[in-house]
Design a protein around this motif. Sequence first.
Motif, PDB file in Angstrom:
ATOM      1  N   GLU A 111       0.832  -1.197   0.000  1.00 24.04           N
ATOM      2  CA  GLU A 111       0.000   0.000   0.000  1.00 24.04           C
ATOM      3  C   GLU A 111       0.872   1.254   0.000  1.00 24.04           C
ATOM      4  OE1 GLU A 111      -2.232  -0.779   3.541  1.00 24.04           O
ATOM      5  OE2 GLU A 111      -3.813  -1.780   2.413  1.00 24.04           O
ATOM      6  N   PRO A 112       0.334   2.376  -0.460  1.00 26.39           N
ATOM      7  CA  PRO A 112       1.120   3.627  -0.514  1.00 26.39           C
ATOM      8  C   PRO A 112       1.768   4.008   0.816  1.00 26.39           C
ATOM      9  CG  PRO A 112      -0.910   3.900  -1.733  1.00 26.39           C
ATOM     10  CD  PRO A 112      -0.994   2.549  -1.057  1.00 26.39           C
ATOM     11  N   GLU A 113       1.080   3.767   1.928  1.00 21.18           N
ATOM     12  CA  GLU A 113       1.675   4.084   3.237  1.00 21.18           C
ATOM     13  C   GLU A 113       2.888   3.209   3.518  1.00 21.18           C
ATOM     14  OE1 GLU A 113      -1.519   3.206   2.728  1.00 21.18           O
ATOM     15  OE2 GLU A 113      -2.812   4.781   3.527  1.00 21.18           O
TER      16      GLU A 113
END
Length: 101
Positions: free
Chosen positions: A78-80
């Motif tokens: 995920e982007p995080e």
Amino acid sequence: MIIREWRGRAAKSNPQGYPHHFRSKVMPELGELPGFLGAHLCRRDLGGTIEFLVLTKWRSLEAISAFAGDDVGQAIVEPEGVAALVDFDNRVQHYETIEDI
């Protein structure tokens, strides 16, 4: 049982970024998926970076496919998670458990 192995590396200046993301976002989402059995988050010092090893446990490859899609070898980051890392594996490995003691 199938073990899914993935690795990512973080800067030494951000040792808690990925573990925080893993605990607060990844585990709650995985915990809702049918066939997900648990996970281990491990770390080691590589000198200039910290490597995280994620081992997730699944009932079957079909359960993994429901999570990851048709290409079960593709890493899902995920982007995080990307933001917390300096580098990560784009592919994962799968292992069939032959003994669990």
